[in-house]
Design an enzyme around this catalytic site. Structure first.
Site, PDB file in Angstrom:
ATOM      1  N   HIS A   1      22.613 -17.113   3.900  1.00 32.08           N
ATOM      2  CA  HIS A   1      21.776 -16.315   4.286  1.00 32.08           C
ATOM      3  C   HIS A   1      20.457 -16.565   3.542  1.00 32.08           C
ATOM      4  CE1 HIS A   1      19.181 -13.082   4.998  1.00 32.08           C
ATOM      5  NE2 HIS A   1      19.848 -12.620   5.947  1.00 32.08           N
TER       6      HIS A   1
ATOM      7  N   ASP B   1      17.774 -15.262   2.307  1.00 35.43           N
ATOM      8  CA  ASP B   1      17.541 -14.442   1.173  1.00 35.43           C
ATOM      9  C   ASP B   1      18.529 -14.760  -0.024  1.00 35.43           C
ATOM     10  OD1 ASP B   1      15.405 -13.187   2.597  1.00 35.43           O
ATOM     11  OD2 ASP B   1      16.581 -11.586   3.246  1.00 35.43           O
ATOM     12  N   LYS B   2      19.788 -14.918   0.462  1.00 36.78           N
ATOM     13  CA  LYS B   2      20.755 -15.268  -0.653  1.00 36.78           C
ATOM     14  C   LYS B   2      20.545 -16.705  -1.005  1.00 36.78           C
ATOM     15  CE  LYS B   2      22.259 -11.750  -1.794  1.00 36.78           C
ATOM     16  NZ  LYS B   2      22.257 -11.583  -3.292  1.00 36.78           N
TER      17      LYS B   2
ATOM     18  N   GLU C   1      10.759 -15.982  -9.016  1.00 37.23           N
ATOM     19  CA  GLU C   1      10.687 -15.693  -7.441  1.00 37.23           C
ATOM     20  C   GLU C   1      10.817 -16.928  -6.672  1.00 37.23           C
ATOM     21  OE1 GLU C   1      11.225 -12.574  -7.012  1.00 37.23           O
ATOM     22  OE2 GLU C   1      10.345 -11.747  -8.947  1.00 37.23           O
TER      23      GLU C   1
ATOM     24  N   GLU D   1       6.884 -15.856 -14.148  1.00 38.20           N
ATOM     25  CA  GLU D   1       6.486 -15.929 -15.312  1.00 38.20           C
ATOM     26  C   GLU D   1       7.473 -16.316 -16.245  1.00 38.20           C
ATOM     27  OE1 GLU D   1       2.489 -13.161 -15.833  1.00 38.20           O
ATOM     28  OE2 GLU D   1       4.579 -12.173 -16.348  1.00 38.20           O
TER      29      GLU D   1
ATOM     30  N   LYS E   1      26.344 -13.139   8.615  1.00 33.94           N
ATOM     31  CA  LYS E   1      26.261 -11.736   8.190  1.00 33.94           C
ATOM     32  C   LYS E   1      27.604 -10.845   8.580  1.00 33.94           C
ATOM     33  CE  LYS E   1      22.299  -9.718   8.532  1.00 33.94           C
ATOM     34  NZ  LYS E   1      21.081  -9.153   9.068  1.00 33.94           N
TER      35      LYS E   1
ATOM     36  N   PHE F   1      24.512 -19.018  17.500  1.00 34.64           N
ATOM     37  CA  PHE F   1      23.639 -18.944  16.395  1.00 34.64           C
ATOM     38  C   PHE F   1      23.895 -20.346  15.713  1.00 34.64           C
ATOM     39  CE2 PHE F   1      23.851 -16.271  12.078  1.00 34.64           C
ATOM     40  CZ  PHE F   1      22.840 -16.905  11.672  1.00 34.64           C
TER      41      PHE F   1
ATOM     42  N   ASP G   1      14.852 -18.517   9.506  1.00 31.50           N
ATOM     43  CA  ASP G   1      14.168 -17.165   9.158  1.00 31.50           C
ATOM     44  C   ASP G   1      13.833 -17.548   7.674  1.00 31.50           C
ATOM     45  OD1 ASP G   1      13.291 -14.522   8.734  1.00 31.50           O
ATOM     46  OD2 ASP G   1      15.198 -13.572   8.865  1.00 31.50           O
ATOM     47  N   ALA G   2      12.797 -17.256   7.131  1.00 33.22           N
ATOM     48  CA  ALA G   2      12.406 -17.309   5.533  1.00 33.22           C
ATOM     49  C   ALA G   2      13.234 -16.394   4.896  1.00 33.22           C
ATOM     50  CB  ALA G   2      10.920 -17.115   5.428  1.00 33.22           C
TER      51      ALA G   2
ATOM     52  N   ARG H   1      15.605  -9.319  -1.388  1.00 40.16           N
ATOM     53  CA  ARG H   1      15.502  -8.764  -0.242  1.00 40.16           C
ATOM     54  C   ARG H   1      16.715  -8.076   0.319  1.00 40.16           C
ATOM     55  NH1 ARG H   1      11.445 -11.446   4.089  1.00 40.16           N
ATOM     56  NH2 ARG H   1      13.111 -12.750   4.314  1.00 40.16           N
ATOM     57  N   LYS H   2      17.851  -8.232  -0.713  1.00 35.88           N
ATOM     58  CA  LYS H   2      19.169  -7.938  -0.053  1.00 35.88           C
ATOM     59  C   LYS H   2      19.772  -6.970  -1.081  1.00 35.88           C
ATOM     60  CE  LYS H   2      19.609  -9.401   3.821  1.00 35.88           C
ATOM     61  NZ  LYS H   2      18.023  -9.438   4.230  1.00 35.88           N
TER      62      LYS H   2
ATOM     63  N   LYS I   1      15.835 -12.708 -12.925  1.00 36.00           N
ATOM     64  CA  LYS I   1      15.445 -11.913 -13.915  1.00 36.00           C
ATOM     65  C   LYS I   1      16.332 -11.933 -15.339  1.00 36.00           C
ATOM     66  CE  LYS I   1      13.228  -8.341 -11.064  1.00 36.00           C
ATOM     67  NZ  LYS I   1      13.180  -7.083 -10.598  1.00 36.00           N
TER      68      LYS I   1
ATOM     69  N   LYS J   1      15.029  -7.605 -18.726  1.00 39.29           N
ATOM     70  CA  LYS J   1      14.480  -6.839 -17.495  1.00 39.29           C
ATOM     71  C   LYS J   1      15.396  -5.692 -17.194  1.00 39.29           C
ATOM     72  CE  LYS J   1      11.454 -10.353 -17.174  1.00 39.29           C
ATOM     73  NZ  LYS J   1      11.282 -11.318 -18.298  1.00 39.29           N
TER      74      LYS J   1
ATOM     75  N   ASP K   1      15.441  -3.834 -14.731  1.00 35.23           N
ATOM     76  CA  ASP K   1      15.823  -3.756 -13.534  1.00 35.23           C
ATOM     77  C   ASP K   1      17.410  -4.362 -13.373  1.00 35.23           C
ATOM     78  OD1 ASP K   1      13.737  -2.653 -12.259  1.00 35.23           O
ATOM     79  OD2 ASP K   1      12.762  -4.482 -11.631  1.00 35.23           O
TER      80      ASP K   1
END
Length: 405
Positions: free
Chosen positions: A16, A18-19, A44, A57, A177, A251, A259-260, A265-266, A286, A290, A292
């Site tokens: 995917h 995003d992955k 990122e 960074e 998916k 598909f 798709d970008a 995003r997941k 990260k 961090k 998060d």
């Protein structure tokens, strides 16, 4: 707490878009941690048609100096890590190919003001890299102490990816998916009411439209159906279970060409499939200073050990932090009416078992190692702890918890 209901979770494959971005970002994290265990990384990634862009960074010995000058050979290592990640996933398509994609590196030195606030110095302990809230969750409804809907969504795609890589399902392409809807009775999952897979495929395997070849879609459909039956418990896939396999009909164009993709995003796929809260912060890209990432890992670790110790059937833990401050601002425990120990007692006990500062978490879970690429697809939680990997999935606090309560 409701006992009879339907609940749904989704997952996405390693291919995917995003992955793909998450895996590239974590490949950079691993590369830099292999050079400097104290490296600071916030990477990122953007993926689109035949293009990968990274930005963020960084700071670390043997990587980049404070003026933004790269150590010899590092830029080439970064590009190789990106291309090898895409190659491992399996992208060799005209719209996204590991060898021909355009790569842009926009990493730069970490802000000196952030470094000043979070670094350990003198009598000052290492502070949190940002403010925020982080959640951990565990439930006893699966062997991995994960929500069943997400657990099976991941397993479906992991099985398909393994078959694609081995050649057992040569008609599959990397992007896919899944979605699983389960019926709960008495708070326990008993059957699937709907199962969804949308998978990128080779030419000819569309159900309809230009290029569809007779019998090819049925081959794909039968394959996915047997994956459902293989992954879910016996009896969960029943005659009345609704199966949706490539419901759009075709598909072929997928991945970053279709798709970008962006890092982070997941986050619900990465965590608990919507069965528990999420603080909003992403993990991939990260380093473990961090919170998060590291505080979400330790919150999962604590929640899993509470459930594994038999102190609750379900447990949610929230931690909160302020940038530059070492100790958490709050520790919150909710056992959703299933606990055998007062939540306030657990809130006081858990910080005595693990020091919940950024440094304390990193040391307890041994997070300053290049262990993150494996986390970036099929979930950060519910995985088997293996050596240095997925240490937050260990249940080594069970005896201490039982003794303390």
């Amino acid at each position: 707490m409701r006992s009879d209901y339907l609940f749904t979770s989704e997952s996405v494959s390693e291919g995917h878009p995003d992955k793909v971005a998450d895996q590239i970002s974590d490949a950079i994290v691993d590369l830099f941690l292999s050079k400097d265990a104290e490296a600071r990384i916030a990477c990122e990634t953007l993926t689109t048609t035949n293009k990968v862009v990274i930005a963020g960074e960084i700071r670390g010995a043997g990587i980049m100096d404070t003026e933004g000058n790269w150590a010899p050979g590092v830029e080439a290592e970064i590009e190789d890590a990106v291309r090898q990640t895409v190659k491992r996933i399996g992208y060799e398509q005209s719209g996204f190919h590991w060898n021909t994609l355009d790569f842009s590196n926009n990493l730069h030195p970490q802000s000196a003001h952030i470094a000043m606030g979070v670094d350990e110095s003198g009598n000052k302990d290492e502070g949190a890299g940002d403010q925020g809230i982080m959640f951990g969750y565990a439930t006893d409804e699966t062997p991995g102490f994960m929500p069943a809907t997400l657990y099976y969504s991941h397993k479906i795609l992991e099985t398909m990816a393994a078959d694609r890589h081995s050649g057992a399902a040569p008609f599959l392409e990397p992007d896919a998916k899944s979605q699983v809807t389960l019926q709960y009775e008495g708070g326990v999952p008993v059957k699937a009411t709907a199962l969804v897979v949308s998978t990128q495929h080779k030419a000819g395997y569309a159900e309809k439209g230009e290029g569809a070849e007779p019998g090819r879609y049925e081959e794909l459909r039968q394959y996915v159906t047997q994956v459902f039956r293989k992954v879910l418990p016996e009896g969960f896939v029943a005659e009345d279970t609704k199966l949706y396999i490539n419901p759009t009909g075709a598909f072929e164009i997928g991945g970053p060409d279709g798709d970008a993709g962006l890092t982070g995003r997941k986050i619900i796929v990465d965590t608990y499939g919507g069965a528990a809260p999420h603080g909003g912060g992403a993990f991939s890209g990260k380093d473990p200073t961090k919170v998060d990432r590291s505080a979400a890992y330790v919150a999962r670790y604590l929640a899993k050990n509470v459930v594994a110790a038999g102190l609750a059937k379900r447990c949610t833990i929230q931690l909160s932090y302020a940038i530059g401050i070492a100790e958490p601002l709050s520790v919150y425990v909710d056992t959703h009416g299933t606990g055998t120990v007062d939540e306030a007692k657990l809130e006081a006990l858990l910080p005595t078992l693990v020091r919940l500062t950024p440094k304390g978490i990193r040391e307890h879970l041994a997070l300053n190692k290049p262990i993150y690429s494996r986390t970036a697809a099929y979930g950060h939680f519910g995985r088997d702890a293996e050596g240095d990997h997925f240490t937050w999935e260990r249940t080594d606090l069970v005896d201490k918890l039982k003794a303390a309560v």
